[in-house]
Scaffold this motif. Structure first.
Motif, PDB file in Angstrom:
ATOM      1  N   SER A 143       0.843  -1.192   0.000  1.00 49.94           N
ATOM      2  CA  SER A 143       0.000   0.000   0.000  1.00 49.94           C
ATOM      3  C   SER A 143       0.881   1.246   0.000  1.00 49.94           C
ATOM      4  O   SER A 143       1.997   1.245   0.520  1.00 49.94           O
ATOM      5  CB  SER A 143      -0.906   0.010   1.228  1.00 49.94           C
ATOM      6  OG  SER A 143      -0.132   0.084   2.411  1.00 49.94           O
ATOM      7  N   SER A 159      -4.640  -2.820  -3.010  1.00 50.78           N
ATOM      8  CA  SER A 159      -5.585  -3.774  -3.579  1.00 50.78           C
ATOM      9  C   SER A 159      -6.778  -3.959  -2.650  1.00 50.78           C
ATOM     10  O   SER A 159      -6.703  -3.659  -1.448  1.00 50.78           O
ATOM     11  CB  SER A 159      -4.903  -5.122  -3.814  1.00 50.78           C
ATOM     12  OG  SER A 159      -4.569  -5.716  -2.574  1.00 50.78           O
ATOM     13  N   GLN A 200      -7.834  -6.775  -1.681  1.00 45.35           N
ATOM     14  CA  GLN A 200      -7.434  -7.818  -0.734  1.00 45.35           C
ATOM     15  C   GLN A 200      -6.694  -7.222   0.452  1.00 45.35           C
ATOM     16  O   GLN A 200      -6.992  -7.541   1.614  1.00 45.35           O
ATOM     17  CB  GLN A 200      -6.549  -8.842  -1.444  1.00 45.35           C
ATOM     18  CG  GLN A 200      -6.115 -10.004  -0.555  1.00 45.35           C
ATOM     19  CD  GLN A 200      -5.091 -10.877  -1.251  1.00 45.35           C
ATOM     20  OE1 GLN A 200      -4.071 -10.392  -1.719  1.00 45.35           O
ATOM     21  NE2 GLN A 200      -5.377 -12.176  -1.322  1.00 45.35           N
ATOM     22  N   ASP A 201      -5.745  -6.339   0.198  1.00 36.89           N
ATOM     23  CA  ASP A 201      -4.998  -5.725   1.292  1.00 36.89           C
ATOM     24  C   ASP A 201      -5.870  -4.761   2.101  1.00 36.89           C
ATOM     25  O   ASP A 201      -5.672  -4.597   3.305  1.00 36.89           O
ATOM     26  CB  ASP A 201      -3.769  -4.997   0.757  1.00 36.89           C
ATOM     27  CG  ASP A 201      -2.653  -5.956   0.371  1.00 36.89           C
ATOM     28  OD1 ASP A 201      -2.703  -7.121   0.796  1.00 36.89           O
ATOM     29  OD2 ASP A 201      -1.730  -5.539  -0.357  1.00 36.89           O
ATOM     30  N   GLY A 242      -7.607  -6.866   4.546  1.00 38.13           N
ATOM     31  CA  GLY A 242      -6.687  -7.207   5.623  1.00 38.13           C
ATOM     32  C   GLY A 242      -6.488  -6.063   6.599  1.00 38.13           C
ATOM     33  O   GLY A 242      -6.441  -6.267   7.815  1.00 38.13           O
ATOM     34  N   TYR A 245      -7.762 -14.267   5.003  1.00 34.27           N
ATOM     35  CA  TYR A 245      -6.947 -13.262   4.312  1.00 34.27           C
ATOM     36  C   TYR A 245      -5.524 -13.775   4.109  1.00 34.27           C
ATOM     37  O   TYR A 245      -4.955 -13.671   3.024  1.00 34.27           O
ATOM     38  CB  TYR A 245      -6.944 -11.969   5.129  1.00 34.27           C
ATOM     39  CG  TYR A 245      -5.893 -10.960   4.718  1.00 34.27           C
ATOM     40  CD1 TYR A 245      -5.982 -10.296   3.509  1.00 34.27           C
ATOM     41  CD2 TYR A 245      -4.820 -10.670   5.559  1.00 34.27           C
ATOM     42  CE1 TYR A 245      -5.023  -9.367   3.132  1.00 34.27           C
ATOM     43  CE2 TYR A 245      -3.863  -9.749   5.202  1.00 34.27           C
ATOM     44  CZ  TYR A 245      -3.960  -9.091   3.986  1.00 34.27           C
ATOM     45  OH  TYR A 245      -3.001  -8.170   3.619  1.00 34.27           O
ATOM     46  N   TYR A 246      -4.946 -14.368   5.148  1.00 31.05           N
ATOM     47  CA  TYR A 246      -3.581 -14.875   5.025  1.00 31.05           C
ATOM     48  C   TYR A 246      -3.500 -16.079   4.101  1.00 31.05           C
ATOM     49  O   TYR A 246      -2.518 -16.263   3.376  1.00 31.05           O
ATOM     50  CB  TYR A 246      -2.994 -15.198   6.410  1.00 31.05           C
ATOM     51  CG  TYR A 246      -2.031 -14.120   6.842  1.00 31.05           C
ATOM     52  CD1 TYR A 246      -2.497 -12.973   7.461  1.00 31.05           C
ATOM     53  CD2 TYR A 246      -0.666 -14.227   6.572  1.00 31.05           C
ATOM     54  CE1 TYR A 246      -1.624 -11.966   7.817  1.00 31.05           C
ATOM     55  CE2 TYR A 246       0.199 -13.219   6.928  1.00 31.05           C
ATOM     56  CZ  TYR A 246      -0.272 -12.084   7.546  1.00 31.05           C
ATOM     57  OH  TYR A 246       0.586 -11.082   7.869  1.00 31.05           O
ATOM     58  N   GLU A 247      -4.554 -16.906   4.108  1.00 31.82           N
ATOM     59  CA  GLU A 247      -4.558 -18.058   3.213  1.00 31.82           C
ATOM     60  C   GLU A 247      -4.653 -17.615   1.754  1.00 31.82           C
ATOM     61  O   GLU A 247      -4.095 -18.255   0.861  1.00 31.82           O
ATOM     62  CB  GLU A 247      -5.720 -18.986   3.558  1.00 31.82           C
ATOM     63  CG  GLU A 247      -5.515 -19.750   4.866  1.00 31.82           C
ATOM     64  CD  GLU A 247      -6.709 -20.594   5.237  1.00 31.82           C
ATOM     65  OE1 GLU A 247      -7.761 -20.465   4.568  1.00 31.82           O
ATOM     66  OE2 GLU A 247      -6.599 -21.386   6.192  1.00 31.82           O
ATOM     67  N   GLU A 248      -5.365 -16.494   1.511  1.00 36.58           N
ATOM     68  CA  GLU A 248      -5.444 -15.961   0.154  1.00 36.58           C
ATOM     69  C   GLU A 248      -4.102 -15.401  -0.295  1.00 36.58           C
ATOM     70  O   GLU A 248      -3.695 -15.570  -1.442  1.00 36.58           O
ATOM     71  CB  GLU A 248      -6.516 -14.870   0.093  1.00 36.58           C
ATOM     72  CG  GLU A 248      -7.944 -15.400   0.193  1.00 36.58           C
ATOM     73  CD  GLU A 248      -8.959 -14.287   0.310  1.00 36.58           C
ATOM     74  OE1 GLU A 248      -8.558 -13.110   0.229  1.00 36.58           O
ATOM     75  OE2 GLU A 248     -10.154 -14.587   0.477  1.00 36.58           O
ATOM     76  N   ARG A 249      -3.419 -14.740   0.607  1.00 38.07           N
ATOM     77  CA  ARG A 249      -2.103 -14.178   0.264  1.00 38.07           C
ATOM     78  C   ARG A 249      -1.040 -15.260   0.134  1.00 38.07           C
ATOM     79  O   ARG A 249      -0.107 -15.137  -0.654  1.00 38.07           O
ATOM     80  CB  ARG A 249      -1.675 -13.167   1.349  1.00 38.07           C
ATOM     81  CG  ARG A 249      -2.408 -11.844   1.276  1.00 38.07           C
ATOM     82  CD  ARG A 249      -1.868 -10.882   2.314  1.00 38.07           C
ATOM     83  NE  ARG A 249      -0.447 -10.606   2.115  1.00 38.07           N
ATOM     84  CZ  ARG A 249       0.029  -9.547   1.448  1.00 38.07           C
ATOM     85  NH1 ARG A 249      -0.811  -8.676   0.923  1.00 38.07           N
ATOM     86  NH2 ARG A 249       1.318  -9.363   1.318  1.00 38.07           N
ATOM     87  N   HIS A 250      -1.174 -16.320   0.927  1.00 42.80           N
ATOM     88  CA  HIS A 250      -0.189 -17.404   0.924  1.00 42.80           C
ATOM     89  C   HIS A 250      -0.925 -18.735   0.780  1.00 42.80           C
ATOM     90  O   HIS A 250      -1.138 -19.445   1.768  1.00 42.80           O
ATOM     91  CB  HIS A 250       0.627 -17.380   2.219  1.00 42.80           C
ATOM     92  CG  HIS A 250       1.199 -16.023   2.540  1.00 42.80           C
ATOM     93  ND1 HIS A 250       2.160 -15.428   1.769  1.00 42.80           N
ATOM     94  CD2 HIS A 250       0.909 -15.156   3.543  1.00 42.80           C
ATOM     95  CE1 HIS A 250       2.453 -14.230   2.288  1.00 42.80           C
ATOM     96  NE2 HIS A 250       1.707 -14.054   3.362  1.00 42.80           N
ATOM     97  N   HIS A 286       6.120 -17.451   6.567  1.00 43.50           N
ATOM     98  CA  HIS A 286       5.295 -16.251   6.419  1.00 43.50           C
ATOM     99  C   HIS A 286       4.812 -15.689   7.750  1.00 43.50           C
ATOM    100  O   HIS A 286       4.127 -14.669   7.773  1.00 43.50           O
ATOM    101  CB  HIS A 286       4.088 -16.556   5.518  1.00 43.50           C
ATOM    102  CG  HIS A 286       4.480 -16.882   4.108  1.00 43.50           C
ATOM    103  ND1 HIS A 286       4.944 -15.937   3.221  1.00 43.50           N
ATOM    104  CD2 HIS A 286       4.495 -18.065   3.438  1.00 43.50           C
ATOM    105  CE1 HIS A 286       5.209 -16.504   2.056  1.00 43.50           C
ATOM    106  NE2 HIS A 286       4.950 -17.795   2.161  1.00 43.50           N
TER     107      HIS A 286
END
Length: 279
Positions: free
Chosen positions: A2, A84, A86-87, A90, A116-121, A135
Motif C-alpha cells: 500500500s 488492492s 485484498q490488502d 486485511g 486473508y492470510y490463506e489468500e495471500r499465501h 510467512h
C-alpha cells in the motif's frame, strides 16, 4: 503493498463508497455516541479509504463516516491509499481486531484474518509447517487470538474454537446474531456452530437473537417442543406432586396409617388451610 496518497487529506462524505461485504455491522449506539463526541470535540480521527478506478472506497471508519453523514457534514478527514481490495480487507480486519468488539465480532474477524492470510499465501491452506513458519502466519494468528483472549479473560483455545464455529455459519446468521440486543457469548457461538442441520440452526439463531430463548439449549428445546419431539417442561411442583402420588398409591394400608400417625399434626394444619382457602 500500500502507498499513502499524501495529497488527499479530506473527501466529500457523499463520494465515499461503503462496501456491501463489510464484516462488522454498524452499531446505532456507537454512531449516536460518536455524534455527541464530534459535537463536543470535533472530528479527531481520519477514516481510511483506498483509491479504486477513480473512486474512493472505505477501508476503516464506518461508524465515523455514518456519524458525519447524520451530522450533515460535507467533508471528512481521510487517509487515502493506493492498495488492492485484498490488502484493504486485511487492513480492515487488523484495525478492528485491535479495537473493542463483541465476542461474535472477535470470532468473525479472526476467521476473516485467517482467510486473508490463506489468500495471500495459498500454500498455508494445506497446513504446511514450513510455509506457516516462513510467512509468520502462526505467530500473527496467535498474537491476535491472544490479544482477544486477554481482553475477554478467556483462553486462546476458546477463541480458536469460536473462530472455527463462525466458519460454519451463513452470512445471514452472523448478521442476525450481530444485531442481537445482547452480545452472544463465546460458548453460544461454539454450540450454534455444532448444529449440523441448517434449518434448525437458523431457527435457533432467530430465537437466541430475538431474546425468545436465553441460551442455545433453551432454543433447541423450544424448537423440539414446537415440532412435537419433546413434551413441554413440567412445573417442578407438579412433578413433586406426581412423585408423591405414585409413592402413596404403591404403599399398603399399614404404611399409610404409620405415615398419618407420624405427620398427623401437620396434616391437620394442611387440611384446615385447604378448607379455609375454599371458603
Amino acid at each position: 503493498m500500500s502507498k499513502l496518497i499524501t495529497g488527499t487529506t479530506a473527501l466529500p462524505v457523499a463520494e465515499i463508497e461503503v462496501p456491501q461485504d463489510r464484516l462488522r455491522t454498524v452499531s446505532e449506539a456507537k454512531v449516536r455516541g460518536l455524534m455527541e463526541a464530534i459535537g463536543i470535540f470535533g472530528f479527531t480521527t481520519p477514516i481510511e479509504v483506498r483509491r479504486a478506478k477513480g473512486r474512493f472506497v472505505l477501508i476503516d471508519g464506518a461508524h465515523r463516516l455514518e456519524a458525519m453523514k447524520r451530522l450533515g457534514e460535507g467533508e471528512i478527514a481521510v487517509r487515502a491509499f493506493d492498495m488492492s481490495a485484498q490488502d484493504a480487507r486485511g487492513r480492515e480486519i487488523a484495525a478492528n481486531l485491535v479495537a473493542g468488539m463483541t465476542p461474535l465480532q472477535d470470532a468473525v474477524f479472526l476467521a476473516a484474518w485467517q482467510s486473508y492470510y490463506e489468500e495471500r499465501h495459498p500454500e498455508t491452506r494445506q497446513g504446511s509447517a514450513g510455509a506457516i513458519a516462513r510467512h509468520g502466519l502462526q505467530a500473527k494468528n496467535c498474537s491476535f487470538a491472544e490479544l482477544v483472549a486477554a481482553n475477554r479473560s478467556v483462553t486462546p483455545r476458546h477463541i480458536h474454537k469460536a473462530t472455527a464455529a463462525v466458519r460454519r455459519l451463513s452470512a445471514d446468521e452472523l448478521r442476525i446474531l450481530d444485531c442481537s440486543p445482547r452480545p452472544v457469548p463465546l460458548d453460544a457461538i461454539e454450540k450454534i456452530g455444532k448444529i449440523a442441520d441448517a434449518e434448525e440452526r437458523a431457527i435457533v439463531v432467530e430465537k437466541l437473537a430475538s431474546g425468545e430463548a436465553r441460551n442455545v439449549a433453551a432454543a433447541r428445546h423450544a424448537l423440539a417442543v414446537e415440532k412435537g419431539v419433546k413434551a413441554p417442561p413440567k412445573d417442578p411442583l407438579q412433578e413433586d406432586l406426581e412423585t408423591l402420588t405414585k409413592v402413596w398409591s404403591r404403599t399398603g394400608a399399614t404404611v399409610r396409617r404409620r405415615f398419618v400417625a407420624a405427620h398427623v399434626d401437620e396434616l391437620r394444619r394442611l387440611i384446615a388451610d385447604a378448607e379455609a382457602s375454599d371458603e
